[in-house]
Scaffold this active site. Structure first.
Site, short mmCIF file in Angstrom:
data_model
loop_
_atom_site.label_atom_id
_atom_site.label_comp_id
_atom_site.label_asym_id
_atom_site.label_seq_id
_atom_site.Cartn_x
_atom_site.Cartn_y
_atom_site.Cartn_z
N LYS A 74 0.86 -1.27 0.07
CA LYS A 74 -0.02 0.03 0.23
C LYS A 74 0.92 1.32 -0.10
CE LYS A 74 -3.89 2.21 0.60
NZ LYS A 74 -3.65 3.07 -0.72
N LYS A 98 5.42 2.54 8.19
CA LYS A 98 4.43 3.39 8.44
C LYS A 98 3.07 2.87 8.80
CE LYS A 98 4.15 6.97 5.86
NZ LYS A 98 3.82 7.85 4.62
N LYS A 110 5.23 1.78 -3.26
CA LYS A 110 5.18 3.11 -3.64
C LYS A 110 5.57 3.30 -5.13
CE LYS A 110 5.06 7.45 -1.66
NZ LYS A 110 4.32 7.56 -0.38
N THR A 194 -4.26 13.41 6.20
CA THR A 194 -2.94 13.54 6.53
C THR A 194 -2.73 14.85 7.25
OG1 THR A 194 -2.42 12.65 4.38
CG2 THR A 194 -0.49 13.59 5.61
N ASN A 225 -1.79 19.70 -0.44
CA ASN A 225 -2.67 19.00 0.32
C ASN A 225 -2.55 18.88 1.84
OD1 ASN A 225 -4.04 16.18 1.53
ND2 ASN A 225 -5.62 17.18 0.33
N SER A 368 -7.18 6.07 4.18
CA SER A 368 -7.09 5.06 3.03
C SER A 368 -7.43 3.66 3.36
CB SER A 368 -5.43 4.82 2.30
OG SER A 368 -5.55 5.80 1.48
N1 GLU Z 1 1.07 8.87 -0.25
C1 GLU Z 1 0.56 8.78 1.19
C2 GLU Z 1 1.55 8.74 2.06
O1 GLU Z 1 3.03 8.75 1.71
C3 GLU Z 1 -0.56 8.17 1.34
C4 GLU Z 1 -0.42 6.62 0.92
C5 GLU Z 1 -1.95 5.75 0.74
O2 GLU Z 1 -2.76 6.26 1.39
O3 GLU Z 1 -1.72 4.62 0.88
O4 GLU Z 1 1.53 8.21 3.16
#
Ligand code: GLU
Length: 432
Positions: A74, A98, A110, A194, A225, A368
């Site tokens: 994810k 995370k 990612k 976030t 954002n 998410s």
């Molecule tokens: N891009 C965001 C992060 O770096 C969210 C990732 C997601 O929601 O999967 O945490």
């Protein structure tokens, strides 16, 4: 930057060093440690595109699946000229950490495309996204790998991905991406998540230290954002937001910005933050003298005399060059990987508390997860419920990280890594 600097600030090298330091403090199986040092799968694709003017170009796209011991890979997809494999590997690794820190049942992934999306028309952006989706479709899916927005990507882009994925696979799968618009299966509160999550973490830590947020001064680098919603929520909670910046510069208002909404509107109109001096809802250049405001660069914002400084833009914002000049007592890392290893050591020596990215900005992926859960159950939760769940999740994670840091006498970052690595280890099936 010379080659040595590039190597030193290479996010993947940094991620590996952070991982090894944490592993040393745990007694996990060396085979698992090796697994975490090596992403499960990396994919590099080329995305040829016909531009609106008839010319043709090719872009490089990436998806890294770091680890899925705790659940499907994810993490976001970013569209930025700086995107490359090492950056994607580091960002995917940070997602594994995370997700384990906040206890959502996901692994880490990612990716992105090396492109400046601001140079593309909307149609070009859609064609690029759809072509990229076709290339990564074989390795994504609701139970396999679930992309989301990141730098320069948004709900609209997620909708194109979900749609293209459904066309390629012949099966509609709303949960293949998160961060979708509400009408398309998105969750209430995902856009704010976030920034809001970061404000919960900060307030929890201050409460633990018996510090009153009222009138604490805050400077935020980055007004995308994340920075925008963080500014709004901290302002609402009584913090004094004195400085904001975007990639083109920023404003410093020592008396405190009265209305974040007014600054936001001004930026929308002007296309940048610089020059948005606002008294109440009135923004104009003459206010500058009334409120003693001035323009600042996005580098200078980090070294202002404030209580809390927030890097909320890209990696490597705080390096050995500016770390010594930081005057804040707290650094709230809302970007991913904003502090280099050398800078981290300097901040620690100076007694500055760094609230690490893998905790501070985890609110996005937390919601998410809520979105993914709603999609799978065919439910739609109220915003207040989403926020209440988010608060509980962020408070619990912050509490764990603070107590591990106290017990093991390590920084909050190390505590977060130790927590994550031990959680991953306890979910892993032992290997012979
Ligand atoms: N891009 C965001 C992060 O770096 C969210 C990732 C997601 O929601 O999967 O945490």
């Amino acid at each position: 930057m010379n080659t040595k600097d590039i190597q030193k600030n290479n996010p993947w090298q940094r991620a590996l060093r952070q991982l090894r330091a944490a592993v040393k403090r745990t007694n996990i199986d060396p085979l698992l440690a090796l697994q975490l040092e090596n992403p499960d799968r990396v994919m590099e694709v080329s995305v040829p595109l016909r531009m609106d003017d008839g010319s043709v170009r090719v872009f490089q796209g990436f998806r890294v699946q770091h680890n899925n011991i705790r659940g499907p890979y994810k993490g976001g997809l970013r569209y930025h000229p700086q995107v490359d494999m090492d950056e994607a590997k580091a960002l995917a690794f940070w997602m594994t950490i995370k997700n384990a820190v906040v206890g959502v049942p996901f692994g880490g992934g990612k990716g992105g495309i090396a492109v400046n999306p601001k140079e593309l028309s909307l149609e070009e952006l859609e064609r690029l996204t759809r072509e990229f989706t076709r290339k990564i479709a074989p390795i994504i899916g609701p139970d396999v790998d679930v992309p989301a927005p990141d730098v320069n990507t948004n709900g609209k882009i997620m909708t194109w991905i979900a749609d293209e994925y459904a066309r390629v696979t012949g099966a509609a799968a709303t949960a293949v991406v998160t961060g979708k618009p509400i009408g398309q299966g998105g969750s209430e509160g995902r856009t704010e998540a976030t920034g809001l999550g970061g404000s919960y973490v900060l307030q929890y830590l201050l409460k633990k230290r018996k510090l009153d947020p009222k009138n604490m001064t805050v400077a935020i680098q980055g007004f995308g954002n994340v920075g925008l919603y963080l500014a709004r929520y901290l302002h609402e909670a009584g913090f004094k937001i004195v400085a904001l910046s975007d990639s083109r510069g920023g404003i410093y208002v020592p008396k405190g910005i009265e209305s974040i909404g007014a600054v936001e509107k001004c930026k929308e109109k002007k296309g940048m933050l610089a020059g948005c001096y606002c008294v109440g809802s009135v923004c104009d250049v003459s206010n500058k003298d009334v409120i003693g405001a001035r323009e600042i660069s996005s580098d200078e914002i980090l070294t202002l005399p404030v209580d809390i400084v927030v890097p909320a833009a890209l990696e490597n914002a705080i390096t050995e060059k500016n770390a010594k000049k930081i005057k804040a007592n707290i650094v709230l890392e809302m970007a991913n990987g904003p502090t280099t290893l050398e800078a981290d050591a300097i901040l620690e020596k100076k007694g500055i508390t760094v609230i690490p990215d893998v905790l501070a900005n985890a609110g996005g992926v937390a919601v998410s997860y809520f979105e993914w859960e709603q999609n799978r159950k065919n439910e739609h939760w109220k915003k207040a419920d989403v926020f209440a769940r988010l608060k509980k999740l962020m408070d619990d994670a912050t509490d764990t990280v603070i107590s591990v840091s106290k017990k093991r006498k390590v920084s909050l970052r190390e505590a977060a890594y130790i927590t994550a690595v031990e959680r991953i280890a306890s979910s892993a099936t032992p290997k012979p």
